[in-house]
Enzyme design. Sequence first.
Site, mmCIF file in Angstrom:
data_model
loop_
_atom_site.group_PDB
_atom_site.id
_atom_site.type_symbol
_atom_site.label_atom_id
_atom_site.label_comp_id
_atom_site.label_asym_id
_atom_site.label_seq_id
_atom_site.Cartn_x
_atom_site.Cartn_y
_atom_site.Cartn_z
ATOM 1 C CE LYS A 45 -3.411 -1.132 -0.565
ATOM 2 N NZ LYS A 45 -3.752 -1.817 -1.848
ATOM 3 C CB SER A 46 4.319 1.925 0.068
ATOM 4 O OG SER A 46 4.200 1.409 1.366
ATOM 5 C CB THR A 48 3.096 -1.779 -5.186
ATOM 6 O OG1 THR A 48 3.131 -1.739 -3.762
ATOM 7 C CG2 THR A 48 3.950 -2.911 -5.714
ATOM 8 C CD1 TRP A 78 4.635 -8.372 -4.935
ATOM 9 C CD2 TRP A 78 3.227 -8.164 -6.657
ATOM 10 N NE1 TRP A 78 3.891 -7.218 -4.761
ATOM 11 C CE2 TRP A 78 3.029 -7.078 -5.795
ATOM 12 C CE3 TRP A 78 2.457 -8.252 -7.827
ATOM 13 C CZ2 TRP A 78 2.084 -6.076 -6.054
ATOM 14 C CZ3 TRP A 78 1.523 -7.265 -8.091
ATOM 15 C CH2 TRP A 78 1.345 -6.195 -7.208
ATOM 16 C CG HIS A 101 4.620 -6.450 -1.121
ATOM 17 N ND1 HIS A 101 4.691 -5.113 -1.468
ATOM 18 C CD2 HIS A 101 3.420 -6.882 -1.582
ATOM 19 C CE1 HIS A 101 3.583 -4.782 -2.111
ATOM 20 N NE2 HIS A 101 2.800 -5.829 -2.190
ATOM 21 N NE ARG A 123 0.059 6.488 0.662
ATOM 22 C CZ ARG A 123 -1.134 6.064 0.238
ATOM 23 N NH1 ARG A 123 -1.311 4.772 -0.032
ATOM 24 N NH2 ARG A 123 -2.133 6.902 0.064
ATOM 25 C CB SER A 131 -3.801 2.502 1.737
ATOM 26 O OG SER A 131 -4.008 1.939 0.477
ATOM 27 C CE1 TYR A 186 0.530 6.796 -3.202
ATOM 28 C CE2 TYR A 186 0.276 8.806 -1.913
ATOM 29 C CZ TYR A 186 -0.254 7.845 -2.739
ATOM 30 O OH TYR A 186 -1.582 7.912 -3.102
ATOM 31 C CG MET A 225 -2.051 4.835 -13.403
ATOM 32 S SD MET A 225 -0.924 4.636 -12.026
ATOM 33 C CE MET A 225 -1.344 3.015 -11.419
ATOM 34 N NE ARG A 250 -8.379 3.897 0.357
ATOM 35 C CZ ARG A 250 -8.384 4.966 1.143
ATOM 36 N NH1 ARG A 250 -9.528 5.461 1.556
ATOM 37 N NH2 ARG A 250 -7.258 5.530 1.554
HETATM 38 P P1 A3P Z 1 -5.165 4.683 -1.287
HETATM 39 O O1 A3P Z 1 -5.831 3.428 -0.789
HETATM 40 O O2 A3P Z 1 -4.738 5.586 -0.164
HETATM 41 O O3 A3P Z 1 -5.975 5.395 -2.319
HETATM 42 P P2 A3P Z 1 -0.139 -0.390 -3.626
HETATM 43 O O4 A3P Z 1 -0.163 -0.316 -5.113
HETATM 44 O O5 A3P Z 1 1.220 -0.410 -3.030
HETATM 45 O O6 A3P Z 1 -1.047 -1.473 -3.134
HETATM 46 O O7 A3P Z 1 -0.738 0.994 -3.085
HETATM 47 C C1 A3P Z 1 -2.071 1.353 -3.338
HETATM 48 C C2 A3P Z 1 -2.232 2.815 -2.980
HETATM 49 O O8 A3P Z 1 -1.549 3.613 -3.956
HETATM 50 C C3 A3P Z 1 -3.704 3.230 -2.984
HETATM 51 O O9 A3P Z 1 -3.800 4.248 -1.994
HETATM 52 C C4 A3P Z 1 -3.816 3.777 -4.405
HETATM 53 O O10 A3P Z 1 -4.926 4.619 -4.602
HETATM 54 C C5 A3P Z 1 -2.482 4.522 -4.517
HETATM 55 N N1 A3P Z 1 -2.140 4.831 -5.921
HETATM 56 C C6 A3P Z 1 -2.008 3.988 -6.960
HETATM 57 N N2 A3P Z 1 -1.754 4.650 -8.090
HETATM 58 C C7 A3P Z 1 -1.722 5.965 -7.765
HETATM 59 C C8 A3P Z 1 -1.523 7.179 -8.511
HETATM 60 N N3 A3P Z 1 -1.322 7.186 -9.816
HETATM 61 N N4 A3P Z 1 -1.554 8.351 -7.821
HETATM 62 C C9 A3P Z 1 -1.760 8.382 -6.483
HETATM 63 N N5 A3P Z 1 -1.963 7.275 -5.727
HETATM 64 C C10 A3P Z 1 -1.952 6.082 -6.373
#
Ligand code: A3P
Length: 287
Positions: A45-46, A48, A78, A101, A123, A131, A186, A225, A250
């Site tokens: 959730k940082s 990826t 991964w 990870h 992050r 997240s 991030y 995206m 999200r």
């Molecule tokens: P949130 O849940 O806070 O929205 P990972 O890919 O490591 O699982 O991390 C997912 C997080 O990265 C989610 O955060 C997602 O929305 C955010 N994310 C993915 N792509 C993004 C982008 N282009 N800009 C900003 N945040 C992004």
Amino acid sequence: MTEADLYTRYRGVYVPAELHPPHCLKFYEDFTFRPDDILVVTYPKSGTTWTQEIVPQVVSGGDPTLVETVPNWDRVPWLEENRASILGLEERPSPRTFTTHFRHDLMPASYFQVKPKVIYVMRNPKDVFTSLYHYSQTASFLVNPGATGDFLQKFLDGEVLFGSWFDHLKSWLDAEPTERVLHVAYEGMIKDLKGVVAEMAGFLEKPLSSEAIEMIAERCLFKNMKKNPMSNYSLVPAEIMDQSKNAFLRKGIAGDWKNLLTAEQAEHFDAVYKEKMKDVQYKFAWD
Ligand code: A3P
């Protein structure tokens, strides 16, 4: 379902059992790197998925074909996940791009011999927690977070997937200078995506024109995206990832923890952070 139902431990840290059966963890352990491999490393959730969108476009000199045709989990797979062993990674042309990870000390032996390039994305842990809390309500292979306070305690104790955020971060900050690790935040990507794309291009020795940098950054904006079926997890069935509860992409902002944590919970988080990070000199983008 509980941790005992859904997770196994790999060298002390929880991993979702369904995604990481023993033969896949063995594949990861035995994996042989090439010196020109590129490894995206994150605590979950940082950022990826975001980095899995940027790096292939940097490598291709701005060509979006790969990100428009191949899902992120096959594009920058991964190494520890079940698909890695069936993708024929040994035959892929250089430079290959992978994700993990895992903590630094859990890297396979070949990592320490070959020292491939690493982009480590970090992050604000309060946003990572937020997240992960929402994602855990969505993904069938994760333990439901339950009450925020209970999940917060598990997070701070490292009793969540891939272990403690603190240990993860510190392990990768402490990588040897002979290793080639670029640390990226991030929050820095939110603030200046073009700047970070350029920084990654420099690190990967892929000189890009300012037009190419601009185009990559534009395609990697959150709103764009979200529209890419190869990156928004819409290919994953709802039984596995129920995006009607929370979209995978999200909110995509810094500071959303303010909408989840109470003042007391945030204070507790800060106190644990202060204690655990007291010996860390690094200046973080979120501090
Ligand atoms: P949130 O849940 O806070 O929205 P990972 O890919 O490591 O699982 O991390 C997912 C997080 O990265 C989610 O955060 C997602 O929305 C955010 N994310 C993915 N792509 C993004 C982008 N282009 N800009 C900003 N945040 C992004």
